[in-house]
Scaffold this motif. Structure first.
Motif, PDB file in Angstrom:
ATOM      1  N   LYS A 122      -3.771 -16.773 -15.681  1.00  0.00           N
ATOM      2  CA  LYS A 122      -4.827 -16.697 -14.667  1.00  0.00           C
ATOM      3  C   LYS A 122      -5.970 -15.800 -15.140  1.00  0.00           C
ATOM      4  O   LYS A 122      -7.142 -16.020 -14.792  1.00  0.00           O
ATOM      5  CB  LYS A 122      -4.250 -16.180 -13.350  1.00  0.00           C
ATOM      6  N   MET A 123      -5.642 -14.800 -15.955  1.00  0.00           N
ATOM      7  CA  MET A 123      -6.666 -13.898 -16.480  1.00  0.00           C
ATOM      8  C   MET A 123      -7.422 -14.507 -17.666  1.00  0.00           C
ATOM      9  O   MET A 123      -8.373 -13.925 -18.177  1.00  0.00           O
ATOM     10  CB  MET A 123      -6.027 -12.569 -16.894  1.00  0.00           C
ATOM     11  N   TYR A 166       0.646 -10.673  -5.368  1.00  0.00           N
ATOM     12  CA  TYR A 166      -0.769 -10.649  -5.767  1.00  0.00           C
ATOM     13  C   TYR A 166      -1.132 -11.932  -6.526  1.00  0.00           C
ATOM     14  O   TYR A 166      -2.228 -12.470  -6.370  1.00  0.00           O
ATOM     15  CB  TYR A 166      -1.053  -9.411  -6.623  1.00  0.00           C
ATOM     16  N   TYR A 167      -0.215 -12.414  -7.365  1.00  0.00           N
ATOM     17  CA  TYR A 167      -0.477 -13.663  -8.083  1.00  0.00           C
ATOM     18  C   TYR A 167      -0.562 -14.832  -7.099  1.00  0.00           C
ATOM     19  O   TYR A 167      -1.501 -15.640  -7.160  1.00  0.00           O
ATOM     20  CB  TYR A 167       0.617 -13.940  -9.119  1.00  0.00           C
ATOM     21  N   ARG A 216       0.825  -1.212   0.000  1.00  0.00           N
ATOM     22  CA  ARG A 216       0.000   0.000   0.000  1.00  0.00           C
ATOM     23  C   ARG A 216       0.859   1.263   0.000  1.00  0.00           C
ATOM     24  O   ARG A 216       0.613   2.211  -0.744  1.00  0.00           O
ATOM     25  CB  ARG A 216      -0.935   0.002   1.221  1.00  0.00           C
ATOM     26  N   ASP A 243      -3.799 -14.790  -4.985  1.00  0.00           N
ATOM     27  CA  ASP A 243      -5.065 -14.683  -5.737  1.00  0.00           C
ATOM     28  C   ASP A 243      -5.742 -13.325  -5.571  1.00  0.00           C
ATOM     29  O   ASP A 243      -6.957 -13.230  -5.377  1.00  0.00           O
ATOM     30  CB  ASP A 243      -6.040 -15.802  -5.319  1.00  0.00           C
ATOM     31  N   ARG A 244      -4.962 -12.266  -5.667  1.00  0.00           N
ATOM     32  CA  ARG A 244      -5.528 -10.913  -5.629  1.00  0.00           C
ATOM     33  C   ARG A 244      -5.682 -10.375  -7.051  1.00  0.00           C
ATOM     34  O   ARG A 244      -5.382 -11.067  -8.012  1.00  0.00           O
ATOM     35  CB  ARG A 244      -4.625 -10.008  -4.778  1.00  0.00           C
ATOM     36  N   ASP A 245      -6.139  -9.137  -7.142  1.00  0.00           N
ATOM     37  CA  ASP A 245      -6.483  -8.467  -8.388  1.00  0.00           C
ATOM     38  C   ASP A 245      -5.443  -8.714  -9.496  1.00  0.00           C
ATOM     39  O   ASP A 245      -4.354  -8.125  -9.494  1.00  0.00           O
ATOM     40  CB  ASP A 245      -6.606  -6.970  -8.114  1.00  0.00           C
ATOM     41  N   PRO A 246      -5.751  -9.580 -10.483  1.00  0.00           N
ATOM     42  CA  PRO A 246      -4.765  -9.886 -11.534  1.00  0.00           C
ATOM     43  C   PRO A 246      -4.492  -8.709 -12.463  1.00  0.00           C
ATOM     44  O   PRO A 246      -3.393  -8.587 -13.010  1.00  0.00           O
ATOM     45  CB  PRO A 246      -5.399 -11.070 -12.281  1.00  0.00           C
ATOM     46  N   LYS A 247      -5.485  -7.829 -12.658  1.00  0.00           N
ATOM     47  CA  LYS A 247      -5.279  -6.662 -13.518  1.00  0.00           C
ATOM     48  C   LYS A 247      -4.232  -5.728 -12.922  1.00  0.00           C
ATOM     49  O   LYS A 247      -3.365  -5.203 -13.637  1.00  0.00           O
ATOM     50  CB  LYS A 247      -6.593  -5.918 -13.725  1.00  0.00           C
ATOM     51  N   LEU A 248      -4.304  -5.535 -11.603  1.00  0.00           N
ATOM     52  CA  LEU A 248      -3.314  -4.693 -10.932  1.00  0.00           C
ATOM     53  C   LEU A 248      -1.948  -5.368 -10.941  1.00  0.00           C
ATOM     54  O   LEU A 248      -0.916  -4.716 -11.148  1.00  0.00           O
ATOM     55  CB  LEU A 248      -3.764  -4.411  -9.489  1.00  0.00           C
ATOM     56  N   GLN A 261      -0.409  -4.776 -14.296  1.00  0.00           N
ATOM     57  CA  GLN A 261       0.134  -3.413 -14.408  1.00  0.00           C
ATOM     58  C   GLN A 261       1.500  -3.324 -13.739  1.00  0.00           C
ATOM     59  O   GLN A 261       2.438  -2.726 -14.290  1.00  0.00           O
ATOM     60  CB  GLN A 261      -0.825  -2.417 -13.754  1.00  0.00           C
TER      61      GLN A 261
END
Length: 291
Positions: free
Chosen positions: A253-254, A215-216, A194, A219-224, A227
């Motif tokens: 994953k996406m 994040y991978y 953060r 299993d968090r936001d794959p789009k972020l 980026q």
């Protein structure tokens, strides 16, 4: 009379010197023997906490262990000689119970079916002599197992490591108890993410790689994550196969199989140049799973 007194004193002095000489010879002439219950130290990182255990390892030597060398329904020093010591460099949880950073004496109370794990704040007692439950930091119960494998010598060991946890095993003959140690990796990593990646800009773009990987893995936001991995690639002076491999996994994953395969092929090519066959095989396996 005086000369006789002097003569007696001389004889006493000579006798004393002889005794001292024999004692000294006996001391330097002792047979060297290994300790019957040698002291061992095991340590390692569990998440962000350095965990260390110091204990003495008795051996069965034909004696009954369960209910004897490991006494039932009595406070046991969890080894031999002085009480076993366990320390944590940072706050942890033992089987879900919060424990502040510090050093503790590790006592146990065994029955055939359960073991009560005790952390005492008093480190000064020899064995369990003087143990007082009022000085407990924590106590909790775990099940006792009786595996077929045989441990002649009492053994404490780590097992089942994850990014934030491990198990501590107490094993002797056919008796085994185990409890988990957990470190707050999640809270600290997310706080850094953060601060550096969401609310700020990192000093080093490699932080984007670590953030994307975390994040991978969680299993968090794959789009972020995508980026961030692109920023890690753009900010690197050299193309790195391990970074492209993580990007390929994020794309997979996406659901973007085509881009994932292309990125994995790029990673595989770079891995061959870098002569890292492990990553070549990882990419081959990933590509195969996407076809």
């Amino acid at each position: 009379m005086k000369s006789q007194f002097i003569k007696i004193n001389k004889l006493k002095s000579v006798g004393l010197l002889i005794l001292i000489s024999f004692w000294h010879l006996g001391t330097i002439g002792q047979i060297a023997m290994p300790a019957p219950s040698p002291t061992f130290e095991i340590k390692g990182p569990v998440g962000f906490s350095e965990v260390k255990v110091v204990y003495s390892r008795p051996s069965a030597k034909g004696r009954q262990v369960a209910g004897n060398l490991i006494p039932y329904n009595e406070v046991w020093r969890t080894g031999a000689n002085a009480s076993t010591k366990i320390s944590f460099s940072e706050d942890v949880k033992l089987n879900g119970n919060a424990v502040p950073a510090g050093e503790y004496a590790l006592y146990t109370i065994f029955t055939e079916e359960t073991a009560t794990i005790i952390l005492s704040k008093n480190l000064s007692w020899w064995g369990a002599l003087g143990y007082d439950p009022k000085e407990d930091q924590l106590r909790f119960e775990v099940p006792v197992k009786h595996p077929s494998s045989h441990y002649e010598t009492f053994t404490i060991s780590f097992s089942d490591f994850t990014t934030n946890s491990a198990n501590l095993n107490l094993k002797w003959e056919h008796t085994k108890a185990m409890f988990s140690i957990e470190s707050d990796v999640e809270g600290k990593v997310m706080e850094d993410i953060r601060t550096q990646l969401i609310d700020g800009i990192p000093e080093n773009t490699v932080s984007y790689f670590y953030g994307a990987s975390y994040y991978y893995d969680t299993d968090r936001d794959p789009k972020l994550a995508l980026q961030w991995i692109d920023k890690a690639i753009d900010g690197s002076e050299e193309e790195q196969y391990w970074v492209y491999h993580v990007k390929a996994k994020i794309l997979a994953k996406m659901g973007d199989k085509k881009s994932a395969i292309e990125t994995a092929e790029k990673s595989m090519e770079l891995a061959r140049i870098g002569k890292n066959m492990d990553y070549v095989r990882l990419n081959e396996k990933l590509i195969q799973s996407l076809k």
